[in-house]
Motif scaffolding. Structure first.
Motif, PDB file in Angstrom:
ATOM      1  N   ALA A 278       0.807  -1.226  -0.072  1.00  0.00           N
ATOM      2  CA  ALA A 278       0.063   0.033   0.008  1.00  0.00           C
ATOM      3  C   ALA A 278       0.845   1.264  -0.070  1.00  0.00           C
ATOM      4  N   HIS A 279       2.276   1.004   0.275  1.00  0.00           N
ATOM      5  CA  HIS A 279       3.257   2.331   0.082  1.00  0.00           C
ATOM      6  C   HIS A 279       3.744   2.385  -1.301  1.00  0.00           C
ATOM      7  N   VAL A 280       3.377   1.527  -2.088  1.00  0.00           N
ATOM      8  CA  VAL A 280       4.033   1.765  -3.393  1.00  0.00           C
ATOM      9  C   VAL A 280       3.221   2.452  -4.394  1.00  0.00           C
ATOM     10  N   ILE A 281       3.469   3.546  -4.737  1.00  0.00           N
ATOM     11  CA  ILE A 281       2.796   4.538  -5.674  1.00  0.00           C
ATOM     12  C   ILE A 281       3.049   4.080  -7.205  1.00  0.00           C
ATOM     13  N   HIS A 282       1.953   3.862  -7.910  1.00  0.00           N
ATOM     14  CA  HIS A 282       2.149   3.746  -9.142  1.00  0.00           C
ATOM     15  C   HIS A 282       2.693   5.084  -9.908  1.00  0.00           C
ATOM     16  N   PRO A 283       3.918   5.205 -10.762  1.00  0.00           N
ATOM     17  CA  PRO A 283       4.328   6.281 -11.001  1.00  0.00           C
ATOM     18  C   PRO A 283       3.896   7.254 -12.026  1.00  0.00           C
ATOM     19  N   ASN A 284       2.631   6.549 -12.857  1.00  0.00           N
ATOM     20  CA  ASN A 284       1.705   7.252 -13.681  1.00  0.00           C
ATOM     21  C   ASN A 284       0.597   7.748 -12.891  1.00  0.00           C
TER      22      ASN A 284
ATOM     23  N   GLY B  30      -0.349   7.791  -9.800  1.00  0.00           N
ATOM     24  CA  GLY B  30      -0.322   8.703  -8.710  1.00  0.00           C
ATOM     25  C   GLY B  30      -0.982   7.976  -7.513  1.00  0.00           C
ATOM     26  N   LYS B  31      -1.509   6.427  -7.361  1.00  0.00           N
ATOM     27  CA  LYS B  31      -2.118   5.747  -6.665  1.00  0.00           C
ATOM     28  C   LYS B  31      -1.445   4.549  -6.065  1.00  0.00           C
ATOM     29  N   ASP B  32      -1.550   4.020  -4.848  1.00  0.00           N
ATOM     30  CA  ASP B  32      -0.780   2.833  -4.552  1.00  0.00           C
ATOM     31  C   ASP B  32      -1.298   1.707  -5.053  1.00  0.00           C
ATOM     32  N   LEU B  33      -0.763   0.439  -5.179  1.00  0.00           N
ATOM     33  CA  LEU B  33      -1.077  -0.662  -5.969  1.00  0.00           C
ATOM     34  C   LEU B  33      -2.153  -1.332  -5.339  1.00  0.00           C
ATOM     35  N   VAL B  34      -2.366  -1.228  -4.004  1.00  0.00           N
ATOM     36  CA  VAL B  34      -3.449  -1.861  -3.264  1.00  0.00           C
ATOM     37  C   VAL B  34      -4.736  -0.891  -3.838  1.00  0.00           C
ATOM     38  N   THR B  35      -4.662   0.310  -3.609  1.00  0.00           N
ATOM     39  CA  THR B  35      -5.921   0.829  -4.051  1.00  0.00           C
ATOM     40  C   THR B  35      -6.475   0.870  -5.519  1.00  0.00           C
ATOM     41  N   LEU B  36      -5.341   0.684  -6.310  1.00  0.00           N
ATOM     42  CA  LEU B  36      -5.517   0.319  -7.755  1.00  0.00           C
ATOM     43  C   LEU B  36      -6.193  -1.001  -7.882  1.00  0.00           C
ATOM     44  N   ASP B  37      -5.921  -2.053  -6.936  1.00  0.00           N
ATOM     45  CA  ASP B  37      -6.353  -3.375  -7.069  1.00  0.00           C
ATOM     46  C   ASP B  37      -5.481  -4.177  -8.170  1.00  0.00           C
ATOM     47  N   TYR B  38      -4.163  -3.911  -8.150  1.00  0.00           N
ATOM     48  CA  TYR B  38      -3.085  -4.379  -8.828  1.00  0.00           C
ATOM     49  C   TYR B  38      -2.329  -5.653  -8.298  1.00  0.00           C
TER      50      TYR B  38
END
Length: 316
Positions: free
Chosen positions: A13-19, A21-29
């Motif tokens: 949840a601390h990893v932000i997608h560079p393009n 601007g949201k974290d990978l957990v929020t993006l459900d990635y």
């Protein structure tokens, strides 16, 4: 101590997608997390093939898990493309563009922009080289250049702080101290000077010339339309509040007793610091390339001279 899947997810949840601007957990990635003692594997699901993004995300995921969970974990991070996600991204971009157009319209005073690197002044604003601006505006531009130098130094120190895994050495400490002192003294004085000398008359002229928002609040009949000066004034306040918040977080991180809590707060310092840096750079671009050229077209040379005269009187 056995590692739980939720610990891995919390770290990611601390990893932000560079393009995005949201974290990978929020993006459900994040998909297929498997934990077996010291071995962890999972998949990062992406919207499209992008080798640089994939490599960067793997690096961020690895560093983050080692930092927040266990630095001895063996990680196997996979990526795959889900074509359905590409459609989601496209739909999101269309929705954002439509909402932005609906809320802001083709107003030349809409100064929202994604970042300072690609900021473009409204087409209705004629550019004015800084050397052709009145003296007071040239002085503001020069002070902006000084501010940009301080921002660059702060950014380098912030990046080194992260590379050091949140260890504050003497060089970083001096750079941070210099930046926050600069914000409290020089930036505050610069902002106050703009607000006292330039902004009152410019705000009046913007309203008179129609260079302001065209939206009306149907519930508040006497609400004044928003203009560029008010946007800049709001940002002046936010910058000082923002820098004070970051400074306090730095002090808090130093006082926390356990390393994990220190790391979490320091990571927050880094993220907020990056946002402050970009906001300051964008603000300077907006003033130099939009607000000041507008002032040149709306305020006479004599009125600019009077502003500088007011400064001389105050100094005497």
């Amino acid at each position: 101590m056995s590692i739980k899947k939720q610990q891995i997810r919390n770290a990611l949840a601390h990893v932000i997608h560079p393009n995005l601007g949201k974290d990978l957990v929020t993006l459900d990635y994040i998909r297929d997390i498997i934990v077996q003692e010291k071995y962890v594997t999972f998949t990062v699901e992406l919207a499209e093939e992008a080798p640089k993004i994939e490599s960067k995300l793997k690096e961020l995921c690895r560093d983050t898990i080692h930092r927040y969970v266990d630095d001895e974990l063996v990680l196997d991070i996979q990526t795959r493309v889900n074509t359905f996600r590409q459609k989601e991204v496209e739909n999101r971009e269309v929705q954002n563009r439509d909402v932005h157009a609906f809320e802001n319209g083709p107003n030349p005073m809409n100064m929202d922009g994604p970042n300072s690197d690609n900021y473009t002044p409204p087409s209705t604003v004629d550019p004015v080289p800084s050397e052709e601006m009145p003296g007071i505006l040239q002085r503001y531009v020069d002070e902006h250049e000084e501010c940009l130098e301080e921002i660059d130094s702060f950014e380098k120190a912030l990046i080194q702080f992260k590379k050091n895994k949140w260890v504050m050495d003497e060089k970083i400490n001096k750079a941070f101290s210099r930046f926050f002192t600069f914000m409290d003294n020089t930036v505050l004085a610069h902002n106050r000077d703009e607000e006292e000398k330039l902004f009152p008359l410019l705000k009046q002229r913007l309203l008179e010339s129609g260079e302001h928002s065209q939206q009306e609040n149907k519930y508040i009949s006497d609400e004044e339309p928003r203009n560029a000066v008010e946007v800049m004034e709001d940002e002046h306040v936010k910058f000082i509040q923002f820098s004070t918040l970051i400074f306090n977080f730095l002090g808090l991180a130093h006082r926390l007793p356990d390393i994990r809590s220190q790391s979490i707060v320091s990571d927050l310092v880094f993220e907020q610091g990056v946002q402050l840096i970009e906001a300051l750079r964008l603000h300077i671009q907006r003033e130099n390339r939009t607000l000041f050229p507008l002032a040149c077209s709306l305020i006479s040379d004599q009125e600019f001279e009077d502003m500088e005269g007011d400064k001389a009187v105050h100094q005497n």
